[in-house]
Design a protein around this motif. Sequence first.
Motif, PDB file in Angstrom:
ATOM      1  N   TYR A  31       0.878  -1.188  -0.401  1.00  0.00           N
ATOM      2  CA  TYR A  31       0.179  -0.028  -0.458  1.00  0.00           C
ATOM      3  C   TYR A  31       1.031   1.398   0.296  1.00  0.00           C
ATOM      4  CZ  TYR A  31      -4.503  -2.821   0.821  1.00  0.00           C
ATOM      5  OH  TYR A  31      -5.598  -3.293   0.893  1.00  0.00           O
ATOM      6  N   GLY A  32       2.050   0.977   0.584  1.00  0.00           N
ATOM      7  CA  GLY A  32       2.845   2.202   0.995  1.00  0.00           C
ATOM      8  C   GLY A  32       3.167   2.592  -0.598  1.00  0.00           C
ATOM      9  N   GLY A  33       3.965   1.798  -1.430  1.00  0.00           N
ATOM     10  CA  GLY A  33       4.592   1.967  -2.397  1.00  0.00           C
ATOM     11  C   GLY A  33       3.327   2.803  -3.651  1.00  0.00           C
ATOM     12  N   MET A  34       1.992   2.742  -3.507  1.00  0.00           N
ATOM     13  CA  MET A  34       1.134   2.857  -4.319  1.00  0.00           C
ATOM     14  C   MET A  34       0.524   4.132  -3.951  1.00  0.00           C
ATOM     15  SD  MET A  34      -1.397  -0.845  -4.218  1.00  0.00           S
ATOM     16  CE  MET A  34      -2.657  -0.339  -5.723  1.00  0.00           C
ATOM     17  N   VAL A  35       0.653   4.574  -2.930  1.00  0.00           N
ATOM     18  CA  VAL A  35       0.578   6.174  -2.412  1.00  0.00           C
ATOM     19  C   VAL A  35       0.828   7.276  -2.987  1.00  0.00           C
ATOM     20  CG1 VAL A  35      -1.765   5.449  -0.866  1.00  0.00           C
ATOM     21  CG2 VAL A  35       0.709   5.913  -0.481  1.00  0.00           C
ATOM     22  N   GLY A  37       4.164  10.265  -2.552  1.00  0.00           N
ATOM     23  CA  GLY A  37       5.537  10.111  -1.993  1.00  0.00           C
ATOM     24  C   GLY A  37       4.817  11.290  -0.497  1.00  0.00           C
ATOM     25  N   LYS A  38       3.696  12.110  -0.735  1.00  0.00           N
ATOM     26  CA  LYS A  38       3.039  13.020   1.102  1.00  0.00           C
ATOM     27  C   LYS A  38       2.686  11.996   1.822  1.00  0.00           C
ATOM     28  CE  LYS A  38      -0.617  15.077  -1.978  1.00  0.00           C
ATOM     29  NZ  LYS A  38      -0.934  16.297  -1.720  1.00  0.00           N
ATOM     30  N   SER A  39       2.017  10.566   1.453  1.00  0.00           N
ATOM     31  CA  SER A  39       1.452   9.896   2.173  1.00  0.00           C
ATOM     32  C   SER A  39       1.795   8.571   3.043  1.00  0.00           C
ATOM     33  CB  SER A  39       0.093  10.299   1.759  1.00  0.00           C
ATOM     34  OG  SER A  39      -0.617  11.458   1.541  1.00  0.00           O
ATOM     35  N   VAL A  40       3.513   8.255   2.675  1.00  0.00           N
ATOM     36  CA  VAL A  40       3.712   6.910   2.153  1.00  0.00           C
ATOM     37  C   VAL A  40       3.301   6.845   3.701  1.00  0.00           C
ATOM     38  CG1 VAL A  40       5.650   7.389   1.929  1.00  0.00           C
ATOM     39  CG2 VAL A  40       5.319   5.273   1.817  1.00  0.00           C
ATOM     40  N   MET A 205      -3.134  10.575  -9.323  1.00  0.00           N
ATOM     41  CA  MET A 205      -2.666   9.383  -8.463  1.00  0.00           C
ATOM     42  C   MET A 205      -1.526   8.540  -8.475  1.00  0.00           C
ATOM     43  SD  MET A 205      -5.737  11.204  -6.477  1.00  0.00           S
ATOM     44  CE  MET A 205      -6.122  13.218  -6.504  1.00  0.00           C
ATOM     45  N   ARG A 206      -0.646   8.125  -8.969  1.00  0.00           N
ATOM     46  CA  ARG A 206       0.302   7.336  -9.176  1.00  0.00           C
ATOM     47  C   ARG A 206       0.922   7.159  -8.073  1.00  0.00           C
ATOM     48  NH1 ARG A 206       1.059  10.937 -13.551  1.00  0.00           N
ATOM     49  NH2 ARG A 206       0.574  10.535 -15.822  1.00  0.00           N
ATOM     50  N   PRO A 207       1.432   5.659  -8.156  1.00  0.00           N
ATOM     51  CA  PRO A 207       1.957   5.564  -6.832  1.00  0.00           C
ATOM     52  C   PRO A 207       3.391   5.758  -6.860  1.00  0.00           C
ATOM     53  CG  PRO A 207       1.233   3.461  -8.742  1.00  0.00           C
ATOM     54  CD  PRO A 207       0.604   5.027  -9.388  1.00  0.00           C
ATOM     55  N   HIS A 208       3.988   6.516  -6.492  1.00  0.00           N
ATOM     56  CA  HIS A 208       5.345   6.835  -5.901  1.00  0.00           C
ATOM     57  C   HIS A 208       6.449   6.067  -5.877  1.00  0.00           C
ATOM     58  CE1 HIS A 208       6.060   6.088  -1.906  1.00  0.00           C
ATOM     59  NE2 HIS A 208       6.682   6.738  -1.792  1.00  0.00           N
ATOM     60  N   ASN A 209       5.822   4.819  -4.973  1.00  0.00           N
ATOM     61  CA  ASN A 209       7.380   3.550  -6.065  1.00  0.00           C
ATOM     62  C   ASN A 209       7.027   2.491  -5.791  1.00  0.00           C
ATOM     63  OD1 ASN A 209       9.690   2.283  -4.504  1.00  0.00           O
ATOM     64  ND2 ASN A 209      10.384   3.202  -2.921  1.00  0.00           N
ATOM     65  N   LEU A 210       7.493   1.951  -7.232  1.00  0.00           N
ATOM     66  CA  LEU A 210       6.850   0.690  -7.723  1.00  0.00           C
ATOM     67  C   LEU A 210       7.410  -0.089  -6.761  1.00  0.00           C
ATOM     68  CD1 LEU A 210       5.818   1.683 -11.481  1.00  0.00           C
ATOM     69  CD2 LEU A 210       4.418   0.626  -9.587  1.00  0.00           C
ATOM     70  N   PRO A 211       8.745  -0.696  -6.952  1.00  0.00           N
ATOM     71  CA  PRO A 211       9.487  -1.337  -6.051  1.00  0.00           C
ATOM     72  C   PRO A 211       8.585  -1.532  -5.280  1.00  0.00           C
ATOM     73  CG  PRO A 211      11.356  -0.058  -7.218  1.00  0.00           C
ATOM     74  CD  PRO A 211       9.383   0.794  -7.549  1.00  0.00           C
ATOM     75  N   LEU A 323      -7.014   2.157  -3.172  1.00  0.00           N
ATOM     76  CA  LEU A 323      -5.579   1.601  -3.830  1.00  0.00           C
ATOM     77  C   LEU A 323      -6.679  -0.001  -3.644  1.00  0.00           C
ATOM     78  CD1 LEU A 323      -3.065   2.093  -0.719  1.00  0.00           C
ATOM     79  CD2 LEU A 323      -3.787   3.022  -2.892  1.00  0.00           C
ATOM     80  N   ASP A 324      -7.840   0.505  -4.561  1.00  0.00           N
ATOM     81  CA  ASP A 324      -8.149  -0.684  -4.748  1.00  0.00           C
ATOM     82  C   ASP A 324      -8.529  -2.074  -4.110  1.00  0.00           C
ATOM     83  OD1 ASP A 324      -8.214   0.462  -7.588  1.00  0.00           O
ATOM     84  OD2 ASP A 324      -6.688   0.102  -7.644  1.00  0.00           O
ATOM     85  N   VAL A 325      -9.391  -1.859  -2.854  1.00  0.00           N
ATOM     86  CA  VAL A 325     -10.067  -3.438  -2.237  1.00  0.00           C
ATOM     87  C   VAL A 325     -10.872  -3.277  -2.690  1.00  0.00           C
ATOM     88  CG1 VAL A 325     -10.304  -3.027   0.882  1.00  0.00           C
ATOM     89  CG2 VAL A 325      -8.571  -1.781   0.044  1.00  0.00           C
ATOM     90  N   VAL A 326     -11.704  -2.575  -3.093  1.00  0.00           N
ATOM     91  CA  VAL A 326     -12.913  -3.404  -3.934  1.00  0.00           C
ATOM     92  C   VAL A 326     -12.548  -3.976  -4.940  1.00  0.00           C
ATOM     93  CG1 VAL A 326     -14.865  -3.090  -4.628  1.00  0.00           C
ATOM     94  CG2 VAL A 326     -14.252  -1.412  -2.313  1.00  0.00           C
TER      95      VAL A 326
END
Length: 438
Positions: A31-35, A37-40, A205-211, A323-326
């Motif tokens: 989840y952290g990588g998908m938000v 950078g200001k919300s990770v 609102m793209r993922p900030h860290n795909l790794p 983050l597409d929980v649904v």
Amino acid sequence: MEFALDSGNTAWILTASALVLLMTPGLAFFYGGMVRGKSVLNMMMMSFGAMGLVSIIWLLYGYSGAFGTDTLGGLIGDPFEFFGVNSITDEQSLMAAAGVPALVAVAFQATFAIITVALISGAVADRIKFSAWMVFAGLWVTLAYIPMAHMVWGGGLLGADGITSGLSVPIDFAGGTVVHINAGVAGLVLAIVLGKRKGFGKEPMRPHNLPFVMLGAALLWFGWFGFNAGSEFAADGTAGRAWVNTLLATAVAMLAWLLTEKVRDGHATSLGAASGVVAGLVAITPAAAAVDTFGAIGIGAVAGVLCALAVGLKYKFGYDDSLDVVGVHLVGGLTGTVLIGLFANVGEGVNGTWYPDGALNGLLYGGGATQLVTQVVVALVAVAFSAVVTAVIALALKATMGLRVSDEAEVGGVDLAVHGETAYETLGGARVTQEVKA
């Protein structure tokens, strides 16, 4: 019956418990990588916060409420029967038949409660108050997760002698209803009550860290072998079947998601690979020991395609499931739960696979539609129960302490506004407390 310790089974369940606990930090990376950078940090903190709070609740009254003596007409167990788990004996262990001590069973089930709560957080990224999240987590695990676990696994309304007793026995080996449908519905309801992020559908609102996302998916897949194979409660052939199906369905779902992306968008992405992995894991969870190799392939393929398509529904219907929980957990959980009615295989030759007494083969394995109808009924009841309970909790919190951060905090970043720090120096204000002076 006198308890007889099985050290092999006990060692396996202790190991499986550690594997499942690792899934929640894995989810934090996913989840952290998908938000942005200001919300990770806030995103990851919601998972870690769930680990702390739910652990305490589970050991005080959660296990007892889920697996204690039935009360309230099959809705919940007695929360005071094993309060604090100091008085529980090994003869009362949920895993006594497998020779696993009571406290080991308590530990294993605690990790399921923790990850289920943490899953919901992905639907409300970037905008929920951390304090409101923590209160919600405590109320939701008490009022939604514990009763659902009792209804499905603790002898309640959705178990062998419950509302489908005139049809067949519902099958949920490791948490299709209890974990994924439950959390998926909760995420949808909480996201609707909370409202959309500023700029949703208008700003990227793209993922900030795909790794990070890939690492999280890898940790989830690793831990999920404990989740599914551990749900046999023993180190035996059924655990092996669950392990193999978890490998196979997940691999198929990942490839199916990537193929869907390639056909639809022209690219097979790393985010799609990671999401496909999770979709496959979710879908095979309820069916892990109830289908054969070909059933696992079928479930993985259907889940990979459906979940890849479902993540776009939020734009069509206007709900902001961040983050597409649904799309992954609700749709994947429903897919796996319902497809048991098609692919369930009780027949001999499936490595002695676990099967509840009274359950039937699926439609494609000569069992008719009875098991399919049973699975659909249970899934619908789980959806309704979770939706109502979550709505009551969310609306109550919104009317009292409030759910959402201020506009300024959302725009500037929840990490800095709420936690006083940021993940990256380049975002500025890396730490506003404990500044070291020369």
